[in-house]
Design an enzyme around this catalytic site. Sequence first.
Site, PDB file in Angstrom:
ATOM      1  N   GLU A   1      -0.673  -4.366  12.057  1.00  0.00           N
ATOM      2  CA  GLU A   1       0.118  -4.152  10.829  1.00  0.00           C
ATOM      3  C   GLU A   1       1.696  -4.571  11.077  1.00  0.00           C
ATOM      4  O   GLU A   1       2.372  -4.760  10.140  1.00  0.00           O
ATOM      5  CB  GLU A   1      -0.011  -2.556  10.498  1.00  0.00           C
TER       6      GLU A   1
ATOM      7  N   HIS B   1       0.718  -1.418   0.011  1.00  0.00           N
ATOM      8  CA  HIS B   1       0.129  -0.014   0.052  1.00  0.00           C
ATOM      9  C   HIS B   1       0.675   1.380   0.021  1.00  0.00           C
ATOM     10  O   HIS B   1       2.068   1.273   0.097  1.00  0.00           O
ATOM     11  CB  HIS B   1      -1.037   0.029   1.158  1.00  0.00           C
TER      12      HIS B   1
ATOM     13  N   CYS C   1       5.453   5.073   4.790  1.00  0.00           N
ATOM     14  CA  CYS C   1       4.050   4.738   4.179  1.00  0.00           C
ATOM     15  C   CYS C   1       3.795   5.490   3.106  1.00  0.00           C
ATOM     16  O   CYS C   1       2.936   5.296   2.265  1.00  0.00           O
ATOM     17  CB  CYS C   1       3.117   4.505   5.372  1.00  0.00           C
TER      18      CYS C   1
ATOM     19  N   HIS D   1       3.239  -4.802   4.355  1.00  0.00           N
ATOM     20  CA  HIS D   1       3.205  -5.528   5.363  1.00  0.00           C
ATOM     21  C   HIS D   1       2.734  -6.759   5.450  1.00  0.00           C
ATOM     22  O   HIS D   1       2.027  -7.250   4.703  1.00  0.00           O
ATOM     23  CB  HIS D   1       2.172  -4.313   6.313  1.00  0.00           C
TER      24      HIS D   1
ATOM     25  N   HIS E   1       5.058  -0.158  -0.495  1.00  0.00           N
ATOM     26  CA  HIS E   1       5.872  -1.075   0.204  1.00  0.00           C
ATOM     27  C   HIS E   1       4.817  -1.892   0.921  1.00  0.00           C
ATOM     28  O   HIS E   1       3.552  -1.742   0.835  1.00  0.00           O
ATOM     29  CB  HIS E   1       6.462  -0.257   1.767  1.00  0.00           C
TER      30      HIS E   1
ATOM     31  N   ASP F   1      -4.824 -10.324  -0.170  1.00  0.00           N
ATOM     32  CA  ASP F   1      -3.660 -11.003  -0.063  1.00  0.00           C
ATOM     33  C   ASP F   1      -2.922 -11.025  -1.274  1.00  0.00           C
ATOM     34  O   ASP F   1      -3.197 -11.439  -2.316  1.00  0.00           O
ATOM     35  CB  ASP F   1      -3.961 -12.662   0.443  1.00  0.00           C
ATOM     36  N   HIS F   2      -1.539 -10.514  -1.389  1.00  0.00           N
ATOM     37  CA  HIS F   2      -0.694 -10.465  -2.388  1.00  0.00           C
ATOM     38  C   HIS F   2      -1.136  -9.485  -3.234  1.00  0.00           C
ATOM     39  O   HIS F   2      -1.119  -9.578  -4.504  1.00  0.00           O
ATOM     40  CB  HIS F   2      -0.084 -11.632  -2.915  1.00  0.00           C
TER      41      HIS F   2
END
Length: 136
Positions: free
Chosen positions: A126, A14, A33, A41, A39, A79-80
């Site tokens: 996170e 994100h 961020c 998490h 980047h 996810d991913h």
Amino acid sequence: MIFITRRERFSAAHKLWNQNWSDEKNFSTFGKCANPNWHGHNYELFVTVKGSIDPDTGFVADLKEIGKILKEKVISKIDHKNLNLDCDFMKDVMTSTENLAVEIWNQIKSDMVTLGCELHCVKITETENQYVEYFG
Ligand code: NI
């Protein structure tokens, strides 16, 4: 009243960036961020539901079914993935952990009723040092 929790894990990219602000204000507010090239998490999602125990099963709700709903309505979309670009329910909101918790709540609230329980909390970690909890 008894509470049960299902955990799911996901990894996502994100960027936090407010279009109405200067670059300087974005970098000073969002720090790492705000990295222009994204980047990621490794998040953990904890969904807690509440209800009474069904005497026939001994369950509040079938956690396997809750897991299925989470995979279909939430995890498969994040996810991913890139939360800013790929996820329909995060469109037009800042991809903060706070907003993610609220939007996940909205995605699954009615499904929990269908399973005979009530959504109590959506918690997202996170990093290992911080988490968000939303109670509706
Ligand atoms: Ni971040």
